[in-house]
Write an enzyme that holds these catalytic residues in place. Structure first.
Site, short mmCIF file in Angstrom:
data_model
loop_
_atom_site.label_atom_id
_atom_site.label_comp_id
_atom_site.label_asym_id
_atom_site.label_seq_id
_atom_site.Cartn_x
_atom_site.Cartn_y
_atom_site.Cartn_z
N GLY A 122 30.40 12.13 21.60
CA GLY A 122 29.42 12.90 20.84
C GLY A 122 28.00 12.38 20.98
N GLY A 140 25.54 10.34 20.14
CA GLY A 140 25.41 9.09 19.39
C GLY A 140 23.97 8.71 19.10
N ASP A 196 23.13 2.22 16.50
CA ASP A 196 22.21 2.66 15.45
C ASP A 196 21.56 4.02 15.75
OD1 ASP A 196 20.40 2.05 17.47
OD2 ASP A 196 19.74 0.18 16.54
N GLY A 197 21.84 4.57 16.94
CA GLY A 197 21.29 5.88 17.28
C GLY A 197 19.83 5.86 17.68
N ARG A 254 13.76 15.93 24.68
CA ARG A 254 14.30 16.48 25.92
C ARG A 254 14.50 17.99 25.76
NH1 ARG A 254 19.21 12.47 27.47
NH2 ARG A 254 20.29 13.51 25.76
N ASP A 259 31.05 12.96 30.05
CA ASP A 259 30.18 13.33 28.94
C ASP A 259 28.72 13.37 29.36
OD1 ASP A 259 30.89 10.40 28.98
OD2 ASP A 259 29.17 10.30 27.64
N ASN A 260 28.43 12.94 30.60
CA ASN A 260 27.06 12.99 31.12
C ASN A 260 26.92 14.06 32.20
OD1 ASN A 260 26.31 10.84 29.49
ND2 ASN A 260 26.75 9.31 31.04
N ASP A 273 20.89 12.77 30.85
CA ASP A 273 21.18 11.40 30.40
C ASP A 273 20.74 10.35 31.42
OD1 ASP A 273 22.17 12.47 28.09
OD2 ASP A 273 24.26 12.37 28.69
#
EC number: 2.7.7.-
Length: 522
Positions: free
Chosen positions: A101, A103, A135-136, A193, A270-271, A280
């Site tokens: 997800g 993150g 921590d995102g 982005r 996921d990328n 990414d």
């Protein structure tokens, strides 16, 4: 921001996470979770793209406004929007990783401009339910790399996300740059982005892995309806056409990567975008010396799964995982297998045409395979800069001698004293064949040179260049960020005033952190 045409198709039409708490957890039976960005303490705009602002419907005179700063730092939420983080899974380095997800990415909203749709996403804007142990947030160095690279890639003609803005948060972020137990505080930053969407292969993998087939069907049909409206027919045929489209655009993207020497560094599923665009930007890099086994990713240094020469094969493997995710909707393997089988065949045919065009050869001959294979081998005998070699190749004329032709590419060698005896002999033999082949082409030297210089860039975002901009920015000097941004707008042009950037990697950058290999947090 008053002119932005807000669209909320993703959140309006797909199932949302009913839990509104921003706690790390497994999120099931949903495509996304609502989550607001963390408010930065003292945001400051470092750079913004007027071109991308115009693309999404923001007048350039609004870029310096407080509203722009607050919106794209996450300090304020746009009216009539609810930011969200997407739920998806993925294979990382070939292994199933389960739920991943967004993150450290938060989607602000989708906008429409000139009949095109764009998703605006903040990277580094804070924790989400998918942040796992992180921590995102993002730091300035990785944000500069992402911001510059997306625009550099775009101007090279490679499909990609775009960069709207680069903003300092005013907060400190703790990072262990090489994962070696030496964390340190760094300046925090946020990049906005822009993409048609941020839907990934892993978005579908998540639903199939959890047997959420109703959501899978809904999501695939949503994706086709809004992003592939040209696809028509009965459902199964639509699903196959969708997979074919993703395979085709992915192949085209990888072909461009190989053309310009770009290595993504972390081609996890996921990328991978379903739009066939580069997303990414983490531990990426451009080949300095031509080395098919090179990877910029420290995490990948042992197995080199994501090395330059393996990118087409990894793309096919990733497509195989997407095919597995779509299979429950199709229940027939033959058509999916055919698309996968032809992926590499089609890629190899396209690669040959592309590689010949880099050499200034635009017709076909029985000798072409030998010319390509021979060059790929010789380039590795001694460190030879890929960008400089191919760019200078356009200076060669049909009536040059082998010695004259060789002199025009000598600058590309990192260790010139190695080019002797067997290595020199190999180069001379190759140039003998190459010059003969050029003389079979009908284009004049001038015509061929012009075409080659639109295929082989003069300027790319070498890692040492990005690191110089990062080092200056750490001292609050952002002039180099802008200088590189402007340079890379026209990577195929000569730009005599910027000739200093048409240079081999300096010796100090060979092993320097940030210039040779990078971690996934870079």
């Amino acid at each position: 921001m008053k002119n932005l045409k807000i669209k909320n198709r993703f959140t309006a039409e797909l199932p949302a996470d009913p839990d509104l708490t921003n706690e790390i957890r497994q999120v099931k039976n949903t495509l996304f979770s609502y989550v607001n960005p963390i408010k930065p303490s003292n945001p400051k705009l470092i750079h913004a793209s007027e071109e991308v602002a115009e693309l999404v419907g923001i007048p350039k005179d609004e870029i310096q406004s407080e509203e722009f700063l607050n919106t794209f730092s996450g300090k304020e939420i746009l009216p009539e929007t609810q930011p969200f983080a997407m739920c998806y899974a993925g294979h990382q380095f070939g292994n199933w990783a389960g739920q991943l997800g967004d993150g450290r990415a938060i989607n602000l909203t989708e906008v429409e401009n000139n009949n095109q749709f764009y998703t605006l996403q903040l990277k580094g804007a804070g924790k989400t339910p998918y942040s796992r142990t992180a921590d995102g947030l993002a730091v300035l160095r990785s944000s500069i790399r992402e911001y510059l690279c997306a625009e550099a890639i775009y101007n090279l003609g490679v499909p990609t996300t775009r960069s709207l803005s680069l903003i300092l948060s005013g907060d400190q972020v703790l990072r262990d740059i090489l994962y070696n137990g030496n964390p340190a505080y760094e300046k925090g930053a946020i990049v906005c982005r822009v993409a048609p969407s941020f839907i990934r292969f892993g978005s579908f993998e998540m639903l199939t892995a959890r047997n959420e087939l109703k959501n899978l069907k809904q999501f695939v049909e949503f994706t086709i309806k809004h992003y592939f409206p040209e696809i028509k027919g009965e459902p199964k045929k639509q699903y196959l056409q969708f997979f074919q489209k993703v395979a085709d655009t992915t192949r085209e993207m990888i072909l461009h990567w190989q053309r310009v020497g770009f290595v993504h560094g972390v081609m996890n599923t996921d990328n991978m975008s379903i739009h066939g665009i580069t997303i990414d930007y983490g531990p990426y890099g451009w080949l300095e010396n031509y080395d098919p086994d090179w990877t910029p990713n420290t995490t990948d240094s042992q197995n080199r799964r994501y090395r330059f020469g393996n990118q087409p094969q990894v793309a096919q493997w990733n497509l195989f995982q997407l095919a597995n995710a779509l299979y429950p909707l199709i229940n027939e393997a033959a058509h999916l297998e055919k698309i996968l089988d032809t992926f590499i065949v089609d890629f190899e045919n396209d690669y040959k045409t592309m590689f010949l065009s880099k050499l200034g050869i635009f017709t076909s001959s029985e000798a072409d395979d030998k010319i390509i294979k021979g060059l790929e081998e010789i380039l590795q005998l001694s460190e030879t800069d890929m960008t400089i070699f191919f760019r200078n190749l356009s200076k060669i004329k049909k009536d040059d001698s082998v010695e004259q032709a060789f002199e025009k590419i000598e600058y590309a060698f990192y260790i010139p004293e190695e080019i002797k005896e067997n290595i020199l002999d190999a180069w001379q033999k190759w140039f003998t064949v190459y010059l003969k082949r050029l003389n079979a082409e009908s284009l004049s030297d001038e015509e061929r040179s012009e075409k080659m210089n639109q295929i082989n860039p003069k300027y790319v975002l070498r890692n040492y260049m990005a690191q110089l901009a990062i080092d200056a920015a750490d001292k609050e000097d952002y002039s180099l960020v802008d200088e590189l941004f402007q340079l890379l707008k026209n990577p195929y042009n000569e730009q005599p005033e910027s000739e200093k950037w048409f240079a081999k990697r300096p010796d100090w950058a060979r092993t320097k952190v940030g210039c040779s290999m990078l971690s996934c947090s870079s």
